[in-house]
Motif scaffolding. Structure first.
Motif, PDB file in Angstrom:
ATOM      1  N   ALA A 158       0.854  -1.182   0.000  1.00 36.84           N
ATOM      2  CA  ALA A 158       0.000   0.000   0.000  1.00 36.84           C
ATOM      3  C   ALA A 158       0.895   1.240   0.000  1.00 36.84           C
ATOM      4  N   GLY A 159       0.423   2.322  -0.631  1.00 38.14           N
ATOM      5  CA  GLY A 159       1.215   3.549  -0.705  1.00 38.14           C
ATOM      6  C   GLY A 159       1.652   4.018   0.676  1.00 38.14           C
ATOM      7  N   LEU A 160       2.781   4.693   0.735  1.00 34.70           N
ATOM      8  CA  LEU A 160       3.336   5.109   2.024  1.00 34.70           C
ATOM      9  C   LEU A 160       2.463   6.143   2.738  1.00 34.70           C
ATOM     10  N   HIS A 161       1.515   6.760   2.022  1.00 33.73           N
ATOM     11  CA  HIS A 161       0.604   7.691   2.696  1.00 33.73           C
ATOM     12  C   HIS A 161      -0.353   6.959   3.629  1.00 33.73           C
ATOM     13  N   LYS A 162      -0.509   5.667   3.450  1.00 34.02           N
ATOM     14  CA  LYS A 162      -1.397   4.887   4.315  1.00 34.02           C
ATOM     15  C   LYS A 162      -0.654   4.527   5.600  1.00 34.02           C
ATOM     16  N   ARG A 163      -0.679   5.445   6.543  1.00 33.27           N
ATOM     17  CA  ARG A 163       0.060   5.277   7.798  1.00 33.27           C
ATOM     18  C   ARG A 163      -0.597   4.253   8.721  1.00 33.27           C
ATOM     19  N   GLY A 164      -1.909   4.086   8.575  1.00 33.21           N
ATOM     20  CA  GLY A 164      -2.599   3.140   9.439  1.00 33.21           C
ATOM     21  C   GLY A 164      -3.393   3.795  10.549  1.00 33.21           C
ATOM     22  N   TYR A 165      -3.382   5.138  10.621  1.00 34.37           N
ATOM     23  CA  TYR A 165      -4.104   5.797  11.703  1.00 34.37           C
ATOM     24  C   TYR A 165      -5.426   6.423  11.262  1.00 34.37           C
ATOM     25  N   ARG A 166      -5.650   6.565   9.974  1.00 31.27           N
ATOM     26  CA  ARG A 166      -6.847   7.276   9.522  1.00 31.27           C
ATOM     27  C   ARG A 166      -8.047   6.340   9.528  1.00 31.27           C
ATOM     28  N   ILE A 167      -8.891   6.480  10.541  1.00 28.91           N
ATOM     29  CA  ILE A 167     -10.107   5.649  10.620  1.00 28.91           C
ATOM     30  C   ILE A 167     -11.334   6.444  10.175  1.00 28.91           C
ATOM     31  N   GLY A 168     -11.154   7.740   9.956  1.00 26.96           N
ATOM     32  CA  GLY A 168     -12.226   8.583   9.451  1.00 26.96           C
ATOM     33  C   GLY A 168     -11.646   9.730   8.661  1.00 26.96           C
ATOM     34  N   GLN A 169     -12.442  10.278   7.730  1.00 24.37           N
ATOM     35  CA  GLN A 169     -11.945  11.389   6.917  1.00 24.37           C
ATOM     36  C   GLN A 169     -13.118  12.195   6.376  1.00 24.37           C
ATOM     37  N   GLY A 170     -12.811  13.369   5.854  1.00 27.26           N
ATOM     38  CA  GLY A 170     -13.831  14.231   5.271  1.00 27.26           C
ATOM     39  C   GLY A 170     -13.960  13.979   3.781  1.00 27.26           C
ATOM     40  N   GLU A 171     -14.563  14.944   3.092  1.00 21.04           N
ATOM     41  CA  GLU A 171     -14.815  14.787   1.656  1.00 21.04           C
ATOM     42  C   GLU A 171     -13.537  14.910   0.832  1.00 21.04           C
ATOM     43  N   ALA A 172     -12.626  15.754   1.246  1.00 19.77           N
ATOM     44  CA  ALA A 172     -11.394  15.986   0.470  1.00 19.77           C
ATOM     45  C   ALA A 172     -10.183  15.883   1.390  1.00 19.77           C
ATOM     46  N   PRO A 173      -9.866  14.662   1.835  1.00 21.97           N
ATOM     47  CA  PRO A 173      -8.746  14.516   2.765  1.00 21.97           C
ATOM     48  C   PRO A 173      -7.404  14.792   2.096  1.00 21.97           C
ATOM     49  N   LEU A 174      -6.509  15.382   2.863  1.00 22.89           N
ATOM     50  CA  LEU A 174      -5.154  15.641   2.388  1.00 22.89           C
ATOM     51  C   LEU A 174      -4.325  14.383   2.595  1.00 22.89           C
ATOM     52  N   LYS A 175      -3.582  13.981   1.580  1.00 23.83           N
ATOM     53  CA  LYS A 175      -2.719  12.809   1.731  1.00 23.83           C
ATOM     54  C   LYS A 175      -1.710  13.031   2.846  1.00 23.83           C
ATOM     55  N   ALA A 268     -10.905  13.898  13.791  1.00 28.14           N
ATOM     56  CA  ALA A 268      -9.480  14.213  13.958  1.00 28.14           C
ATOM     57  C   ALA A 268      -8.963  13.660  15.282  1.00 28.14           C
ATOM     58  N   ASN A 269      -9.740  13.815  16.326  1.00 27.12           N
ATOM     59  CA  ASN A 269      -9.351  13.311  17.640  1.00 27.12           C
ATOM     60  C   ASN A 269      -9.231  11.791  17.631  1.00 27.12           C
ATOM     61  N   GLN A 270     -10.184  11.130  16.968  1.00 28.49           N
ATOM     62  CA  GLN A 270     -10.135   9.664  16.861  1.00 28.49           C
ATOM     63  C   GLN A 270      -8.901   9.213  16.083  1.00 28.49           C
ATOM     64  N   ASN A 271      -8.590   9.925  14.988  1.00 28.08           N
ATOM     65  CA  ASN A 271      -7.408   9.578  14.200  1.00 28.08           C
ATOM     66  C   ASN A 271      -6.128   9.758  15.011  1.00 28.08           C
ATOM     67  N   ALA A 272      -6.064  10.825  15.802  1.00 29.72           N
ATOM     68  CA  ALA A 272      -4.886  11.070  16.640  1.00 29.72           C
ATOM     69  C   ALA A 272      -4.735   9.962  17.679  1.00 29.72           C
ATOM     70  N   MET A 273      -5.839   9.522  18.257  1.00 29.59           N
ATOM     71  CA  MET A 273      -5.789   8.437  19.231  1.00 29.59           C
ATOM     72  C   MET A 273      -5.287   7.157  18.555  1.00 29.59           C
ATOM     73  N   GLU A 274      -5.761   6.912  17.330  1.00 26.05           N
ATOM     74  CA  GLU A 274      -5.335   5.720  16.582  1.00 26.05           C
ATOM     75  C   GLU A 274      -3.848   5.786  16.264  1.00 26.05           C
ATOM     76  N   ALA A 275      -3.318   6.994  16.084  1.00 27.06           N
ATOM     77  CA  ALA A 275      -1.893   7.180  15.792  1.00 27.06           C
ATOM     78  C   ALA A 275      -1.036   7.042  17.046  1.00 27.06           C
ATOM     79  N   GLY A 276      -1.697   6.873  18.195  1.00 27.51           N
ATOM     80  CA  GLY A 276      -0.955   6.726  19.442  1.00 27.51           C
ATOM     81  C   GLY A 276      -0.499   8.049  20.029  1.00 27.51           C
TER      82      GLY A 276
END
Length: 380
Positions: A158-175, A268-276
């Motif tokens: 998978a592309g390196l932008h897929k860090r593994g922490y993004r469990i939610g996103q908006g309509e136009a997420p920034l890579k 954003a808060n959920q993603n940050a928690m997922e990122a540790g």
């Protein structure tokens, strides 16, 4: 020590950022459009996949040659030592591209490349029937540019932008790779305040926190080459140990992400928690006009709505004006804005100190950089 040739691919405009990252890992590079090439030990496959924040992928170069006929493509491909890289049960999907070359049919190039690799592997592994292709993934790319063929294997998966922490996103997420690059293109340091007032799903603040604590961006994911026999388990273990040793988990951070949409702030808060990252980032729901800055010598980095649709231009201009007011009130801060709104400088009222052309996906954008006049003797 066995060395290999690697290519770290880069989005247009970010080649120098990727090159600096590779140099920081200790490898000398050659920079080209859309890529950075370098020779390195096999262990670099693990280290680069773990550490490169701005690169899209890390590819292993198997061979380069000129080919203007399908026979030349087949024979030159078959002559390469594929058995050194690919296990006998490896899965070998082929992708391709051709630009300004006599061999312009990409499907035909893919078929011939696959046939040549399979014949080589069957011969070397002493197999009569077809290859099982049930093991590790070796995605091969045949790329032709002006009749020059480059054959690579993707080490990332998978592309390196897929860090593994993004469990939610908006309509136009920034890579994530672009978000990290926006931070790396500044002079921000971990002990300085950092604000993103258009945080959306939190990508820029999260990437800033990873940079601030020197956490390897690939620490929380898997890579295709982890299953390869070429890259030994010891290489991965050593790379992960290095990443753990270099992380600065006790580095305090002053990072704030805010957005007008409370749902995005929650994501954003959920993603940050997922990122540790736990409570390292402060999230707020608020409008830009309500932003108040108390600390000196900070950085505001954001990716506001572009106003690409008719009717949204006025809002984009208003945001530029509000950002200008914030800078006038806080001239010691530096402001960095990525936008496709072509009249941003007009709305801001000041020409950018520096401007850099970048692409957010297929959207051409500019990265407007306004350097603050830091207050001497003040600690942030």
């Amino acid at each position: 020590m066995q060395t290999v040739t690697l290519i770290a691919t880069a989005a247009m405009g970010l080649e120098s950022v990727v090159a600096n990252e590779v140099r920081d890992l200790g490898y000398e590079v050659q920079v080209d459009n859309g890529k950075v090439q370098f020779d390195a030990p096999i262990s670099a496959i693990a280290r680069c996949n773990l550490w490169l924040r701005s690169a899209d992928r890390v590819k292993l170069v198997v061979g380069k040659f000129k080919a203007t006929t399908f026979d030349e493509l087949f024979e030159a491909t078959k002559a390469l030592p594929w058995e050194y890289y690919i296990a006998e049960d490896g899965q070998i999907p082929i992708i391709g591209k051709s630009v300004h070359s006599k061999l312009y049919s990409v499907p035909d190039c893919q078929k011939i490349t696959k046939k040549a690799i399979v014949e080589r592997l069957k011969l070397k592994y002493g197999m009569i029937s077809k290859l099982p292709e049930t093991g590790a993934l070796y995605r091969v790319e045949v790329a032709l540019l002006k009749d020059e063929v480059t054959l690579t294997i993707d080490t990332s998966g998978a592309g390196l932008h897929k860090r593994g922490y993004r469990i939610g996103q908006g309509e136009a997420p920034l890579k994530e790779t672009l978000a990290a690059s926006l931070v790396l293109l500044t002079n921000w340091h971990a002990d300085e305040p950092f604000i993103d007032p258009f945080c959306g799903s939190g990508t820029i603040p999260i990437e800033a926190a990873l940079i601030g604590q020197n956490i390897a961006p690939g620490f929380n994911r898997e890579f295709a080459s982890e299953e390869w026999t070429l890259v030994k388990q010891k290489h991965w273990e050593k790379a992960f140990e290095e990443a753990e040793d270099l992380a600065k988990y006790d580095q305090p951070l002053n990072i704030v992400g805010s957005d007008i949409d409370h749902k995005m702030v929650e994501i954003a808060n959920q993603n940050a928690m997922e990122a540790g990252l736990g409570d390292l980032i402060t999230w707020k729901q608020m409008q830009l006009k309500d932003l108040t800055i108390k600390e000196p010598n900070g950085y505001l980095i954001g990716n506001p709505p572009y106003g690409l649709r008719i009717g949204d231009q006025e809002n984009a201009k208003l945001l530029a004006e509000e950002l200008s007011s914030i800078w006038q009130e806080n001239p010691s801060w530096s402001i960095y804005i990525l936008t496709a709104f072509e009249k941003f400088e007009q709305g801001f009222g000041v020409k950018a100190t520096k401007k850099r052309k970048l692409f957010n996906g297929y959207i051409r954008t500019d990265y407007y950089q306004y350097f603050g006049q830091k207050i001497k003797g003040e600690s942030s």
